[in-house]
Scaffold this motif. Structure first.
Motif, PDB file in Angstrom:
ATOM      1  N   ARG A   1       0.713  -1.251   0.022  1.00  0.00           N
ATOM      2  CA  ARG A   1      -0.015  -0.065  -0.149  1.00  0.00           C
ATOM      3  C   ARG A   1       0.778   1.178   0.011  1.00  0.00           C
ATOM      4  NH1 ARG A   1      -5.612  -0.537   2.507  1.00  0.00           N
ATOM      5  NH2 ARG A   1      -6.036  -3.063   2.434  1.00  0.00           N
TER       6      ARG A   1
ATOM      7  N   ALA B   1      -6.739  -1.905  -3.442  1.00  0.00           N
ATOM      8  CA  ALA B   1      -6.296  -1.190  -2.359  1.00  0.00           C
ATOM      9  C   ALA B   1      -5.604   0.056  -2.650  1.00  0.00           C
ATOM     10  CB  ALA B   1      -5.506  -2.029  -1.620  1.00  0.00           C
ATOM     11  N   TYR B   2      -4.958   0.687  -1.633  1.00  0.00           N
ATOM     12  CA  TYR B   2      -3.959   1.690  -2.061  1.00  0.00           C
ATOM     13  C   TYR B   2      -2.746   1.208  -2.444  1.00  0.00           C
ATOM     14  CZ  TYR B   2      -6.767   4.927   0.823  1.00  0.00           C
ATOM     15  OH  TYR B   2      -7.762   5.953   1.374  1.00  0.00           O
TER      16      TYR B   2
ATOM     17  N   ASP C   1      -1.980  -1.742  -5.946  1.00  0.00           N
ATOM     18  CA  ASP C   1      -3.189  -2.382  -6.688  1.00  0.00           C
ATOM     19  C   ASP C   1      -3.838  -1.052  -7.427  1.00  0.00           C
ATOM     20  OD1 ASP C   1      -2.617  -4.218  -4.761  1.00  0.00           O
ATOM     21  OD2 ASP C   1      -4.687  -4.645  -3.986  1.00  0.00           O
TER      22      ASP C   1
ATOM     23  N   TYR D   1     -14.108   0.271  -1.000  1.00  0.00           N
ATOM     24  CA  TYR D   1     -13.524   0.520  -0.061  1.00  0.00           C
ATOM     25  C   TYR D   1     -11.763   0.448  -0.605  1.00  0.00           C
ATOM     26  CZ  TYR D   1     -10.326   0.242   3.952  1.00  0.00           C
ATOM     27  OH  TYR D   1      -9.538   0.412   5.017  1.00  0.00           O
ATOM     28  N   PRO D   2     -10.945   1.319  -0.297  1.00  0.00           N
ATOM     29  CA  PRO D   2     -11.350   2.402   0.194  1.00  0.00           C
ATOM     30  C   PRO D   2     -12.209   3.587  -0.424  1.00  0.00           C
ATOM     31  CG  PRO D   2      -9.095   2.739  -0.579  1.00  0.00           C
ATOM     32  CD  PRO D   2      -9.493   1.262  -0.805  1.00  0.00           C
TER      33      PRO D   2
ATOM     34  N   PHE E   1      -9.788  -9.698   4.124  1.00  0.00           N
ATOM     35  CA  PHE E   1      -8.847  -9.402   3.140  1.00  0.00           C
ATOM     36  C   PHE E   1      -8.145 -10.679   2.697  1.00  0.00           C
ATOM     37  CE2 PHE E   1     -10.118  -5.084   4.836  1.00  0.00           C
ATOM     38  CZ  PHE E   1     -10.619  -4.571   3.532  1.00  0.00           C
TER      39      PHE E   1
ATOM     40  N   ASN F   1      -7.647 -12.015  -0.842  1.00  0.00           N
ATOM     41  CA  ASN F   1      -6.542 -12.387  -1.590  1.00  0.00           C
ATOM     42  C   ASN F   1      -6.666 -13.895  -2.346  1.00  0.00           C
ATOM     43  OD1 ASN F   1      -5.698  -9.896  -0.827  1.00  0.00           O
ATOM     44  ND2 ASN F   1      -4.372 -10.889   0.852  1.00  0.00           N
TER      45      ASN F   1
END
Length: 371
Positions: A122, A152-153, A156, A182-183, A214, A218
């Motif tokens: 992230r 994700a941050y 990703d 999310y986010p 999470f 994955n």
């Protein structure tokens, strides 16, 4: 069809009915609808189904919200993909812990010819973002590729944004309901992904992005992909969990090496050092590993015959296996089975025949190569 989908939703929401039991039930009864129609006596004759489970099924608890879920799916243009659905990711379906049911909003083919997962920290560095952008640009030469990540941050979202930019289909796998981005900062990117990609989750509407979801997310990222590429990762983190899951599934893993003094390259460097990932330095590494190079004219010269091609009397299954071994000279029997779509029990017999003919040889660890 509507009734069957509602029954599939209900089965997925029935307490105590996990992935293995649901497959067993549908296998014996024929469909989710027939599972709920079956008498307790018939249910208890199914291996793994006892009196308590039969009573839970007959209590029909899953139906208390199944109609609502179905209505929400229609309203939000979300597809319900039970594991028997033709559009359910076939790479994922063959795994023992594959979700019973998926919620999918998007337009991309989840069974694209080439599916590549791109994951990472992230806390992506400028280097990681640059490499990710270059990787996506390289993949854009293929018309039949799908990029998968976790929205994700960091790495990703960089992969998703680059995919949108270069018109590469991309799917984000969520650890929440498909209606909960999310986010939240990535909502605009997610909206853009619907035109040439989409969002996928095993969680029903309204599910919040809780931490335990999470790792489960994955496994879907790794399980629906041919190869997982780790761009940047610290010594610990979600990207390494995804890589470990991919290895456990006997799927290929690649890692991009980085500077020795960069903490977010340490995980990738360790994967490579421990032979848990192949090194990625350019698209040619990926093409070689996956046997894609010949599609871009970089493979064997077709004028030079491969010895087995001159062998007479080979079945189509045998030719399929030999073709795979030509592009991937050292491959596990499970990978051969998956990539050729030949069941493992049949695969063992075919491999023995080919070995007796002197066309292939077995290697330690149930691996095989051309002789």
């Amino acid at each position: 069809m509507e009734e069957e989908i509602i029954h599939q939703i209900a089965l997925s929401l029935t307490p105590g009915i996990g992935i293995a039991l649901s497959r067993q039930l549908v296998s014996y009864c024929g469909s989710a609808q027939e599972v709920f129609k079956a008498s307790k006596g018939k249910l208890t004759r199914i291996p793994g189904i006892g009196e308590k489970t039969a009573e839970i099924i007959h209590a029909r608890e899953g139906f208390s919200v199944a109609d609502f879920v179905y209505e929400q799916a229609l309203k939000q243009n979300v597809r319900i993909l039970f594991y028997t659905h033709k559009d359910y990711p076939t790479r994922l379906k063959q795994l023992p812990d594959a979700p019973m049911l998926l919620y999918y909003k998007g337009t991309a083919d989840l069974n694209a010819k080439k599916v590549v997962a791109i994951v990472g920290t992230r806390n992506a560095t400028t280097y990681g973002k640059k490499v990710t952008e270059e990787l996506i640009t390289s993949l854009s030469v293929y018309p039949d590729v799908l990029v998968v990540s976790g929205l994700a941050y960091g790495i990703d979202i960089t992969a998703h944004k680059a995919s949108v930019k270069h018109s590469v289909p991309t799917v984000g796998v969520l650890g929440s309901g498909v209606d909960t981005i999310y986010p939240a900062a990535h909502k605009n990117t997610a909206q853009q992904m619907f035109d040439n990609g989409g969002l996928l989750t095993e969680y029903t509407f309204g599910t919040k992005p809780d931490a335990p979801h999470f790792p489960d997310r994955n496994r879907i990222v790794a399980g629906m992909s041919d190869v997982t590429i780790v761009v940047e990762a610290a010594i610990k983190g979600g990207a390494l969990i995804t890589a470990q899951i991919a290895n456990d599934y006997n799927r290929d893993v690649m890692a991009i090496p980085g500077s020795l003094d960069q903490p977010y390259s340490a995980g990738c460097n360790r994967l490579i050092r421990n032979h848990q990932a192949h090194i990625y330095t350019s698209l040619s590494d990926l093409e070689y590993l996956m046997g894609w190079a010949e599609e871009t004219g970089e493979k064997n010269n077709p004028s030079v015959p491969i010895p087995w091609m001159q062998q007479e009397g080979l079945s189509e299954s045998e030719k399929s296996i030999l073709t795979l071994l030509t592009t991937q000279p050292d491959i596990l029997i499970d990978d051969l089975s998956w990539k050729s779509q030949i069941p493992v029990n049949q695969m063992a017999s075919i491999l023995l025949t080919l070995e007796l003919q002197g066309l292939i040889k077995s290697l330690p660890g149930k691996r095989f190569s051309l002789a």
